[in-house]
Design an enzyme around this catalytic site. Sequence first.
Site, PDB file in Angstrom:
ATOM      1  N   MET A   1      -6.886  24.684  45.259  1.00  0.00           N
ATOM      2  CA  MET A   1      -7.113  25.669  44.203  1.00  0.00           C
ATOM      3  C   MET A   1      -8.500  25.497  43.588  1.00  0.00           C
ATOM      4  O   MET A   1      -8.950  24.385  43.352  1.00  0.00           O
ATOM      5  CB  MET A   1      -6.037  25.558  43.121  1.00  0.00           C
ATOM      6  CG  MET A   1      -4.671  26.006  43.602  1.00  0.00           C
ATOM      7  SD  MET A   1      -3.426  25.962  42.284  1.00  0.00           S
ATOM      8  CE  MET A   1      -3.970  27.343  41.268  1.00  0.00           C
ATOM      9  N   ASP A   2      -9.167  26.619  43.333  1.00  0.00           N
ATOM     10  CA  ASP A   2     -10.446  26.607  42.635  1.00  0.00           C
ATOM     11  C   ASP A   2     -10.271  27.326  41.292  1.00  0.00           C
ATOM     12  O   ASP A   2      -9.159  27.691  40.924  1.00  0.00           O
ATOM     13  CB  ASP A   2     -11.552  27.241  43.483  1.00  0.00           C
ATOM     14  CG  ASP A   2     -11.270  28.694  43.853  1.00  0.00           C
ATOM     15  OD1 ASP A   2     -10.442  29.356  43.174  1.00  0.00           O
ATOM     16  OD2 ASP A   2     -11.887  29.175  44.820  1.00  0.00           O
ATOM     17  N   SER A   3     -11.358  27.531  40.564  1.00  0.00           N
ATOM     18  CA  SER A   3     -11.247  28.119  39.224  1.00  0.00           C
ATOM     19  C   SER A   3     -10.714  29.553  39.272  1.00  0.00           C
ATOM     20  O   SER A   3      -9.992  29.977  38.362  1.00  0.00           O
ATOM     21  CB  SER A   3     -12.579  28.060  38.494  1.00  0.00           C
ATOM     22  OG  SER A   3     -13.575  28.730  39.224  1.00  0.00           O
TER      23      SER A   3
ATOM     24  N   ASP B   1      -8.523  30.713  41.526  1.00  0.00           N
ATOM     25  CA  ASP B   1      -7.080  30.562  41.750  1.00  0.00           C
ATOM     26  C   ASP B   1      -6.381  30.169  40.455  1.00  0.00           C
ATOM     27  O   ASP B   1      -5.296  30.664  40.149  1.00  0.00           O
ATOM     28  CB  ASP B   1      -6.800  29.479  42.804  1.00  0.00           C
ATOM     29  CG  ASP B   1      -7.275  29.855  44.192  1.00  0.00           C
ATOM     30  OD1 ASP B   1      -7.179  31.039  44.560  1.00  0.00           O
ATOM     31  OD2 ASP B   1      -7.750  28.952  44.909  1.00  0.00           O
TER      32      ASP B   1
END
Length: 84
Positions: A40-42, A44
């Site tokens: 997950m990134d920002s 997501d």
Amino acid sequence: MHHLLQIGLVEQDILKILKEKGIGDEDTNLDTLLVDDLGMDSLDMADLTNSLDEKFNMSISLETAEKWDTVRDVVNHVNNAIHS
């Protein structure tokens, strides 16, 4: 007993949201790491917080979400918000 049932339902709902977003799968559990395991990134995280806000009728800041390491952290936050 009702409190434990509620926790289980919140957990199921969160796992379902992750799966629907293509982030989680059938192996995703409470100890799954959001960044290291799920990637997950920002963006997501922002998408997840929006979905949680809608599902549970709450407001979660991105700053709060960025402190979460595991799915358990998400479940605990939502449960604490529901029961406070």
